[in-house]
Write a protein that holds these residues in place. Structure first.
Motif, PDB file in Angstrom:
ATOM      1  N   CYS A  44       0.899  -1.177   0.027  1.00  0.00           N
ATOM      2  CA  CYS A  44      -0.185   0.032  -0.086  1.00  0.00           C
ATOM      3  C   CYS A  44       0.888   1.369  -0.065  1.00  0.00           C
ATOM      4  CB  CYS A  44      -0.932   0.240   1.204  1.00  0.00           C
ATOM      5  SG  CYS A  44      -2.085  -1.155   1.236  1.00  0.00           S
ATOM      6  N   VAL A  75      -5.555   7.254   1.525  1.00  0.00           N
ATOM      7  CA  VAL A  75      -6.152   6.478   0.644  1.00  0.00           C
ATOM      8  C   VAL A  75      -7.218   5.344   1.275  1.00  0.00           C
ATOM      9  CG1 VAL A  75      -5.928   5.080  -1.327  1.00  0.00           C
ATOM     10  CG2 VAL A  75      -4.486   6.968  -0.988  1.00  0.00           C
ATOM     11  N   ASN A  76      -6.530   4.555   2.261  1.00  0.00           N
ATOM     12  CA  ASN A  76      -7.230   3.681   3.166  1.00  0.00           C
ATOM     13  C   ASN A  76      -8.321   4.071   3.959  1.00  0.00           C
ATOM     14  OD1 ASN A  76      -7.798   1.170   4.011  1.00  0.00           O
ATOM     15  ND2 ASN A  76      -6.215   1.397   5.659  1.00  0.00           N
ATOM     16  N   GLU A  77      -8.419   5.325   4.418  1.00  0.00           N
ATOM     17  CA  GLU A  77      -9.440   5.945   5.117  1.00  0.00           C
ATOM     18  C   GLU A  77     -10.512   6.188   3.927  1.00  0.00           C
ATOM     19  OE1 GLU A  77      -8.197   8.996   7.333  1.00  0.00           O
ATOM     20  OE2 GLU A  77      -7.135   7.875   8.945  1.00  0.00           O
ATOM     21  N   PHE A  78     -10.078   6.797   2.841  1.00  0.00           N
ATOM     22  CA  PHE A  78     -11.021   7.161   1.586  1.00  0.00           C
ATOM     23  C   PHE A  78     -11.936   6.050   1.321  1.00  0.00           C
ATOM     24  CE2 PHE A  78     -12.070   7.785  -2.723  1.00  0.00           C
ATOM     25  CZ  PHE A  78     -12.902   8.795  -2.603  1.00  0.00           C
ATOM     26  N   GLU A  79     -11.019   4.698   0.967  1.00  0.00           N
ATOM     27  CA  GLU A  79     -11.684   3.624   0.528  1.00  0.00           C
ATOM     28  C   GLU A  79     -12.652   3.160   1.510  1.00  0.00           C
ATOM     29  OE1 GLU A  79      -8.451   1.141  -0.409  1.00  0.00           O
ATOM     30  OE2 GLU A  79      -8.118   2.023  -2.497  1.00  0.00           O
ATOM     31  N   ASN A  80     -12.291   3.022   2.889  1.00  0.00           N
ATOM     32  CA  ASN A  80     -13.178   2.775   4.014  1.00  0.00           C
ATOM     33  C   ASN A  80     -14.542   3.212   3.969  1.00  0.00           C
ATOM     34  OD1 ASN A  80     -11.208   0.781   4.691  1.00  0.00           O
ATOM     35  ND2 ASN A  80     -10.389   1.856   6.214  1.00  0.00           N
ATOM     36  N   THR A  82     -15.957   5.123   1.386  1.00  0.00           N
ATOM     37  CA  THR A  82     -16.673   4.761   0.267  1.00  0.00           C
ATOM     38  C   THR A  82     -17.344   3.491   0.477  1.00  0.00           C
ATOM     39  OG1 THR A  82     -14.828   3.968  -0.961  1.00  0.00           O
ATOM     40  CG2 THR A  82     -15.540   6.404  -1.032  1.00  0.00           C
ATOM     41  N   GLU A  83     -16.726   2.263   0.979  1.00  0.00           N
ATOM     42  CA  GLU A  83     -17.125   1.061   0.945  1.00  0.00           C
ATOM     43  C   GLU A  83     -18.254   1.184   2.009  1.00  0.00           C
ATOM     44  OE1 GLU A  83     -13.992  -1.459   2.088  1.00  0.00           O
ATOM     45  OE2 GLU A  83     -13.255  -1.692   0.190  1.00  0.00           O
TER      46      GLU A  83
END
Length: 278
Positions: A44, A75-80, A82-83
């Motif tokens: 990552c 990026v990981n927080e943004f993906e979480n 949106t999921e």
């Protein structure tokens, strides 16, 4: 590890609680080893481009070491986030095999296997000593049967030999290459039987005899002309040009030498050769 409950009860209790793995989601049966989680975190941070060439530039390496983990966290927080809007909490906790389509596919496979056993009989009631395929009843080659019967003992023998030579006697280096076992398996085609040139010629003669016999009888019953019958080629390939489907090779000079000898009359006159020096 066997004595761990007595020697270190707290560590044993942590192992029972599953604290030796990492669970990145709430799904069941999705835990991974700690070193694998570290590798995923490194991937990552490296992103798609990786860290190629950064070690050659100290300034770029320091900037990447400082900003890389922070960018990966964002990026990981943004993906979480949106999921959370796309998926529900119930679906996040389910395993990828806990879906209706997967269960239906698994049920169809079970029904198909049951139908095969119902049509061809119970394979556990087979009294034959041959190793055969369940659905087609094809008997495998004898070499594959030998592999199945001896593969366990062969592996144990090779393991004991490896341990004795490399760890006990130390007569062989640990880094020496281990020979590969070329054992015939179920998908290995059976070895082709080698036939000699004499066998090929004998098979061709038998085929020609059978062919000419049938054509000769048909020619007599239909009032055919035998001269026309023997005038045409009846082989898949002309024997004068090929042998068993392989074209014959030769030298052109050997083919023309006799023709040229006939056209050139013999003579005893020797040609006069003169040398010119410059």
């Amino acid at each position: 590890m066997v004595q761990l409950p007595k020697t270190n009860p707290e560590t044993h209790r942590a192992f029972l609680e599953g604290n030796f793995v990492v669970n990145k989601t709430e799904k069941k049966f999705s835990c991974m080893a700690i070193d694998q989680a570290h590798e995923q975190n490194n991937a990552c941070v490296k992103a798609d481009g990786g860290a190629v060439g950064l070690t050659e530039n100290p300034g770029a390496l320091r900037r990447w070491m400082v900003a890389g983990p922070e960018m990966a966290r964002l990026v990981n927080e943004f993906e979480n986030v949106t999921e959370c809007f796309v998926n529900t909490n119930a679906s996040n906790k389910l395993h990828h095999e806990q879906t209706l389509s997967f269960q239906e596919s698994f049920r169809n496979d079970i029904v198909s296997l049951y139908d095969v056993i119902d049509d061809l009989g119970n394979p556990f009631l087979e009294t034959s000593k041959d190793l055969l395929v369940l659905d087609s009843k094809n008997i495998v080659d004898i070499s594959v049967v030998k592999t199945v019967n001896t593969i366990e003992s062969l592996g144990q023998e090779q393991f004991e030999k490896y341990t004795k030579e490399r760890l006990v006697d130390r007569t062989t280096s640990v880094f020496d290459t281990i020979k590969r076992n070329k054992l015939p398996l179920f998908q290995t085609p059976p070895p082709a039987k080698k036939t000699s040139t004499t066998d090929h010629k004998l098979m061709a003669l038998k085929s020609n005899c059978s062919l000419f016999s049938r054509l000769y009888i048909a020619c007599q019953s239909r009032d055919g002309n035998l001269d026309d019958f023997f005038r045409h080629e009846n082989h898949a390939f002309p024997p004068s040009l090929s042998q068993n489907g392989t074209i014959r090779l030769g030298t052109k000079a050997d083919l023309l030498s006799k023709c040229l000898e006939r056209l050139t009359p013999p003579t005893d006159v020797k040609p006069v050769v003169s040398f010119c020096y410059s």
